[in-house]
Design an enzyme around this catalytic site. Sequence first.
Site, PDB file in Angstrom:
ATOM      1  N   GLU A  33       0.878  -1.162   0.000  1.00 55.16           N
ATOM      2  CA  GLU A  33       0.000   0.000   0.000  1.00 55.16           C
ATOM      3  C   GLU A  33       0.919   1.218   0.000  1.00 55.16           C
ATOM      4  O   GLU A  33       1.802   1.318   0.854  1.00 55.16           O
ATOM      5  CB  GLU A  33      -0.876  -0.014   1.259  1.00 55.16           C
ATOM      6  CG  GLU A  33      -1.887   1.093   1.217  1.00 55.16           C
ATOM      7  CD  GLU A  33      -2.807   1.140   2.433  1.00 55.16           C
ATOM      8  OE1 GLU A  33      -2.785   0.203   3.244  1.00 55.16           O
ATOM      9  OE2 GLU A  33      -3.522   2.145   2.542  1.00 55.16           O
ATOM     10  N   ARG A 257       4.916 -12.796   9.664  1.00 57.66           N
ATOM     11  CA  ARG A 257       5.595 -11.552   9.329  1.00 57.66           C
ATOM     12  C   ARG A 257       6.915 -11.476  10.089  1.00 57.66           C
ATOM     13  O   ARG A 257       7.096 -12.100  11.128  1.00 57.66           O
ATOM     14  CB  ARG A 257       4.705 -10.349   9.586  1.00 57.66           C
ATOM     15  CG  ARG A 257       4.252 -10.137  11.001  1.00 57.66           C
ATOM     16  CD  ARG A 257       3.131  -9.106  11.084  1.00 57.66           C
ATOM     17  NE  ARG A 257       3.537  -7.796  10.619  1.00 57.66           N
ATOM     18  CZ  ARG A 257       2.929  -7.127   9.638  1.00 57.66           C
ATOM     19  NH1 ARG A 257       1.895  -7.636   9.006  1.00 57.66           N
ATOM     20  NH2 ARG A 257       3.339  -5.935   9.290  1.00 57.66           N
ATOM     21  N   LYS A 267       4.357   0.737   9.465  1.00 56.78           N
ATOM     22  CA  LYS A 267       4.476   2.018   8.792  1.00 56.78           C
ATOM     23  C   LYS A 267       3.867   3.139   9.630  1.00 56.78           C
ATOM     24  O   LYS A 267       4.367   4.261   9.630  1.00 56.78           O
ATOM     25  CB  LYS A 267       3.794   1.950   7.421  1.00 56.78           C
ATOM     26  CG  LYS A 267       4.670   1.298   6.368  1.00 56.78           C
ATOM     27  CD  LYS A 267       3.994   1.280   5.018  1.00 56.78           C
ATOM     28  CE  LYS A 267       3.012   0.146   4.911  1.00 56.78           C
ATOM     29  NZ  LYS A 267       2.449  -0.045   3.578  1.00 56.78           N
TER      30      LYS A 267
HETATM   31  P1  ATP Z   1       2.622  -2.197   7.944  1.00 59.37           P
HETATM   32  O1  ATP Z   1       1.915  -2.867   9.057  1.00 59.37           O
HETATM   33  O2  ATP Z   1       4.070  -2.011   8.173  1.00 59.37           O
HETATM   34  O3  ATP Z   1       1.958  -0.952   7.471  1.00 59.37           O
HETATM   35  P2  ATP Z   1       1.405  -3.605   5.844  1.00 59.37           P
HETATM   36  O4  ATP Z   1       1.223  -5.055   5.868  1.00 59.37           O
HETATM   37  O5  ATP Z   1       0.210  -2.775   6.071  1.00 59.37           O
HETATM   38  O6  ATP Z   1       2.597  -3.245   6.791  1.00 59.37           O
HETATM   39  P3  ATP Z   1       1.636  -3.397   3.032  1.00 59.37           P
HETATM   40  O7  ATP Z   1       2.136  -2.256   2.237  1.00 59.37           O
HETATM   41  O8  ATP Z   1       0.204  -3.691   2.976  1.00 59.37           O
HETATM   42  O9  ATP Z   1       2.074  -3.108   4.536  1.00 59.37           O
HETATM   43  O10 ATP Z   1       2.507  -4.683   2.756  1.00 59.37           O
HETATM   44  C1  ATP Z   1       2.883  -5.146   1.494  1.00 59.37           C
HETATM   45  C2  ATP Z   1       3.278  -6.569   1.602  1.00 59.37           C
HETATM   46  O11 ATP Z   1       4.364  -6.727   2.503  1.00 59.37           O
HETATM   47  C3  ATP Z   1       2.129  -7.413   2.139  1.00 59.37           C
HETATM   48  O12 ATP Z   1       2.047  -8.594   1.387  1.00 59.37           O
HETATM   49  C4  ATP Z   1       2.531  -7.683   3.554  1.00 59.37           C
HETATM   50  O13 ATP Z   1       2.015  -8.887   4.006  1.00 59.37           O
HETATM   51  C5  ATP Z   1       4.050  -7.684   3.479  1.00 59.37           C
HETATM   52  N1  ATP Z   1       4.628  -7.309   4.767  1.00 59.37           N
HETATM   53  C6  ATP Z   1       4.422  -6.180   5.462  1.00 59.37           C
HETATM   54  N2  ATP Z   1       5.088  -6.198   6.626  1.00 59.37           N
HETATM   55  C7  ATP Z   1       5.747  -7.379   6.678  1.00 59.37           C
HETATM   56  C8  ATP Z   1       6.613  -8.007   7.632  1.00 59.37           C
HETATM   57  N3  ATP Z   1       6.932  -7.412   8.786  1.00 59.37           N
HETATM   58  N4  ATP Z   1       7.089  -9.231   7.343  1.00 59.37           N
HETATM   59  C9  ATP Z   1       6.793  -9.829   6.181  1.00 59.37           C
HETATM   60  N5  ATP Z   1       5.989  -9.302   5.245  1.00 59.37           N
HETATM   61  C10 ATP Z   1       5.459  -8.088   5.483  1.00 59.37           C
HETATM   62 MG    MG Z   2      -1.512  -3.393   4.576  1.00 56.57          MG
END
Ligand code: ATP
Ligand code: MG
Length: 552
Positions: A33, A257, A267
């Site tokens: 995102e 994760r 984020k």
């Molecule tokens: P955050 O909680 O940091 O905002 P998010 O999951 O909302 O992370 P996205 O931009 O939606 O962030 O993530 C893009 C991809 O990266 C998704 O497939 C997500 O599952 C993966 N991802 C995000 N954080 C992690 C992590 N700590 N470990 C492994 N994969 C991750």
């Molecule tokens: Mg997300």
Amino acid sequence: MSEEKSLNFIEEIIAKDLAEGKHASILTRFPPEPNGYLHIGHAKSICLNFGLANTFGGATNLRFDDTNPVTEDTEYVESIKADVRWLGFDWVKECYASDYFDQLYAFAIQLIEKGLAYVDDSSPEEIAAQKGTPTVPGIGNAYRERTVAENLELFKAMKDGKFEDGAKVLRAKIDLSSPNMHMRDPLLYRIKRAHHHRTGDAWCIYPMYDFAHGQSDAIENITHSICTLEFIPHRPLYDWGIEQLGLFPSKQYEFARLNMTYTVMSKRKLLQLVNEGHVASWDDPRMPTISGMRRRGYTPESIRDFCDRIGIAKRENIIDFSLLEFCVREHLNKIAQRRMVVTDPIKLVITNYDKGSEIVYSENNPEDPNGGVREVPFSNELWIQKDDFMEEPTKKYFRLGPGLMVRLKSAYIIKCNSFEKDAAGNITTVYATYFPESKSGSDTSGIHVKGTLHWVSAAHAVPVVLNEYDRLFNVEDVANAEGDFKEYINANSLSTITHAWAEPALTKDPKEARFQFLRKGYFYQDHASTSQQLVFNRTVTLKDTWAKEQKK
Ligand code: ATP
Ligand code: MG
């Protein structure tokens, strides 16, 4: 694929799918995102998705999951693309969920026509109350009984901007007594007047994650859609959407994760650190962002190696930050150029050296047989480290003190004869004599010394600024520490050495070169560094001093 390496559980699934002819080839996607900069957790997901495609001869899409216009921005889109490329990966297609808005709208119409979606006028509170709890089934309301015709008309009116933000939502009509709360008539669309970074003001309704993600996967023919464990309960809804709409059968798989000690990985929290000034920017070298790590001097190779070593897990865990630093050190040891930099200097005068100055040669990298040597000017006045001299040396002190001998790296053996102090009692100058026949590489002196010191010729020295970093937080498990995570910020995570002396080679080295400053650590030139003022960031220390510190 290498034979020795055993397959992880996702690789096993893919190998089986391919063997059974379920797919001719695989297509994965990395779906960020664009609401922030990527962090090391994302790197894990990137290495996994692109890595699977590489391993099995498939491909990977980069898909921006941009269905929430309020928090998203083009700045983030650009940074994400740069970070993925820097990590060493390339996508076959650059996609945006927002490119599917028309298609998603048409999908919603299809569901309404099948009697599988309805417009609900309830407030969020009413919807939540009617949903029940995991042990108490939800109850329907009058809106749930709306006719297909009425729903079609109302949904179109939602799209046409006839209602206020939040006045109505489109919900799937599934099962209000499902043990899975996500199946209790989840929201599909909401009304939100917000400017979208790509579609502008064309839409005032936006699809929810659960009505965009699986559908986008299916539109792109993604074979294996990999996400993190918190999406397990969403999987039935993912499958439901694909089945009811008769789409390409993308399948969702989940892994744990990445969490790491002494840092945060969300984020939202990283944004707080930036906005509230706890760090200077998203690419502050203390940040666990890819851009921060790049600026600090981490290499893409070391980050990929780290992601490889930790493997993929089915259960949440927390990885020691030291493991990442270990990987960085391993790589830098092989590629870093050795240079000499003196911090906290005192003067060393060699009283019997009357040649003025000469050039000595020093190895660029003892780990690299092709690393070559560089020219280092040597003279009778040098800078050495203050803590390499002891006025009254203790027994096992192998550095400099009255009557003691050491080797000056790549140059001569010297013997200290006397020293001078200032009024405050600080050592300012050390006097020594050198042994002309002890020159490195042609040493016939027969003298054996235990210590080797780094040094910089005073007349040739270049001033440099060094930024040294420590952990951003004081506790291991920041996310689970009590109270506000910002209470645990390490106030001493950055220390800057404003007056260090470096050998002149640094002014000629390319900006992107990796360095080991002898006995100091690995360093990388900051992007704000100029030829007038060289600034280096410490990438990582030479040894894992952190583990020792903690035991004290
Ligand atoms: P955050 O909680 O940091 O905002 P998010 O999951 O909302 O992370 P996205 O931009 O939606 O962030 O993530 C893009 C991809 O990266 C998704 O497939 C997500 O599952 C993966 N991802 C995000 N954080 C992690 C992590 N700590 N470990 C492994 N994969 C991750
Ligand atoms: Mg997300």
